[in-house]
Enzyme design. Structure first.
Site, PDB file in Angstrom:
ATOM      1  N   SER A  50       0.818  -1.211   0.000  1.00  0.00           N
ATOM      2  CA  SER A  50       0.000   0.000   0.000  1.00  0.00           C
ATOM      3  C   SER A  50       0.856   1.267   0.000  1.00  0.00           C
ATOM      4  O   SER A  50       1.561   1.534  -0.954  1.00  0.00           O
ATOM      5  CB  SER A  50      -0.957  -0.026   1.205  1.00  0.00           C
ATOM      6  N   ASP A 102      -2.754   6.515  -3.596  1.00  0.00           N
ATOM      7  CA  ASP A 102      -1.629   5.877  -2.912  1.00  0.00           C
ATOM      8  C   ASP A 102      -1.078   4.751  -3.789  1.00  0.00           C
ATOM      9  O   ASP A 102      -1.544   4.541  -4.913  1.00  0.00           O
ATOM     10  CB  ASP A 102      -2.044   5.376  -1.520  1.00  0.00           C
ATOM     11  N   ASP A 157      -1.156   1.472  -3.995  1.00  0.00           N
ATOM     12  CA  ASP A 157      -1.950   0.377  -4.570  1.00  0.00           C
ATOM     13  C   ASP A 157      -3.324   0.837  -5.039  1.00  0.00           C
ATOM     14  O   ASP A 157      -4.158   0.022  -5.431  1.00  0.00           O
ATOM     15  CB  ASP A 157      -2.078  -0.789  -3.586  1.00  0.00           C
TER      16      ASP A 157
END
Length: 456
Positions: free
Chosen positions: A96, A238, A240
């Site tokens: 992430s 962000d 992902d």
């Protein structure tokens, strides 16, 4: 307490605590938990993701299950494809917003939603006791899944008035953060006739543009581009692609709380008497907005898993986190940066007002967050110390010290990094600054205390 799963999946520094051997064995445990295939595998743009994907697929096959590799896709694309294409589960390889040296695994159930906290413990038990499937009668096979992106984009389009959006000729700046939404968000925008301006659009696991996590401090280029191009708004994703931070038409970066309030108001106008789920660290204005439309708010611990898994049994329409994670239940009960982008387009296409004007109509809100480095062992001691000092506080998740509904501070260890997160809300900016300064200093003071460091 989970040993390996944090706030959102399992993460670690690649080749150190997140080694290929660890990934292999943990995947055996996850595949055993799934019981049957096929399993969908996807990954983000980190440098270690492709090799991890090969190990994940081979481990799934070793347990006798089939899997398909969707390739480089955003997390919400993988999750939606699991649900829509009939997979038994999914494994997303991503860390992430963590720094480049990290990677991770995020399993999702067959309903396209991250697995529950209870199921995380089931997987950890299988892993720790090595009770995974051994010596299957036949090995599984790995294929390719080429439909994920089209299915995802078409799913998003089905929830908005694409013709109305096309008629508005919106101008939008996309800060793709060198991340996974670069493979889907531009495709979606072009499909609904928007003029787009791209920033950090080259996928790069080092995240050279502005880092993998969009914050007010690193989005100055987004703000400048919105103003220079006279855009309707800007958005930053962000690493992902499941979270999104907005920039209004004046170049102001919005908190996740503010964008969530604007979208919630828009959605509830069409769907009164609905349910909204959010975390304890979100601002208090969501209750005001929900009440306006005879809707209710449920609060959970911090983490998208907590929100998502509360949305499923309650059939909640909306879920969100203050960090820019927004969930639209009619699409999927997970954070989805591109679905959130689509909802903002839909709102502006149907409104005669600009985004900044819509924000100005919200109840006044002053919220912020900060972080302080802190090793995991010390973070537990810190929270214990604060609980002793403030015995009447909410200790559901870390500690939330409430002066009144509009003035509070929440302190909790991060579930993904060795830091303490500090959230605050106050009735004025001055009070917020004072409140945050006081508690940041208190946290630093307790952490640096020599007695605190050496004694349990």
């Amino acid at each position: 307490m989970a040993k390996f799963f944090g706030t959102n999946g399992i993460r670690g520094v690649f080749s150190e605590d997140f080694s290929l051997e660890f990934v292999h064995d943990m995947t055996l445990a996850i595949a055993t938990y799934f019981k049957s295939g096929p399993i969908l595998v996807g990954y983000d743009g980190r440098e270690s993701s492709q090799i991890i994907a090969k190990v994940v697929c081979s481990a799934i096959n070793y347990t006798g299950l089939d899997c398909n590799n969707a390739g480089l896709v955003p997390t919400p694309c993988l999750e939606y494809a699991v649900k829509k294409l009939g997979y038994s589960g999914g494994i997303m390889i991503t860390a992430s917003h963590n720094p480049p040296q990290y990677n991770g695994i995020k399993p999702s159930a067959k309903d396209g939603v991250e697995i529950s906290r209870e199921d995380e413990l089931v997987i950890e038990d299988i892993f720790l006791n090595k009770n995974w499937i051994k010596n299957p009668t036949t090995f599984g096979t790995t294929g390719k899944e080429n439909r994920a992106i089209d299915v995802y984009v078409n799913g998003i389009i089905s929830h908005i008035d694409s013709q109305k959006i096309k008629s508005k000729h919106l101008k939008i700046v996309l800060d793709l953060g060198n991340g996974a939404q670069a493979v889907t968000a531009p495709i979606f925008c072009k499909s609904v006739g928007c003029e787009i301006f791209l920033i950090n659009d080259k996928i790069d696991g080092q995240f050279p543009g502005r880092g993998s996590e969009p914050t007010p401090q690193n989005l100055s280029e987004l703000s400048k581009s919105v103003k220079d191009n006279n855009a309707d708004f800007g958005i930053a994703f962000d690493g992902d692609g499941d979270r999104s931070i907005f920039c209004d038409n004046n170049g102001e970066i919005l908190t996740g709380d503010k964008s969530a309030l604007v979208l919630t108001k828009f959605i509830l106008q069409k769907n009164p008497n609905s349910l909204v789920v959010t975390c304890l660290n979100s601002g208090s204005n969501i209750e005001l907005v929900a009440n306006e439309f005879n809707s209710k708010v449920i609060r959970t611990k911090v983490g998208s898993v907590e929100v998502s898994r509360k949305m499923v049994p309650t059939n909640a329409l909306i879920g969100f986190e203050e960090n820019g994670g927004f969930m639209f239940g009619k699409h999927n009960q997970v954070r989805d940066g591109c679905m959130t982008l689509a909802l903002m387009m839909d709102l502006l296409a149907k409104s005669e007002k600009t985004l900044s004007e819509l924000i100005s109509e919200l109840p006044p809100s002053f919220t912020t967050k900060d972080k302080v480095p802190c090793p995991q062992d010390n973070s537990k001691k810190l929270i214990k110390s604060l609980k002793e000092e403030f015995p009447n506080s909410d200790i559901t998740d870390g500690i939330k010290i409430t002066i009144d509904s509009k003035n509070w501070v929440m302190i909790r260890p991060s579930g993904t990094e060795p830091i303490i997160r500090i959230y605050g809300e106050a009735e004025s900016q001055q009070k917020l600054d004072t409140l945050m300064s006081k508690y940041i200093q208190k946290v630093k003071s307790v952490i640096s205390d020599n007695t605190f460091k050496t004694n349990p």
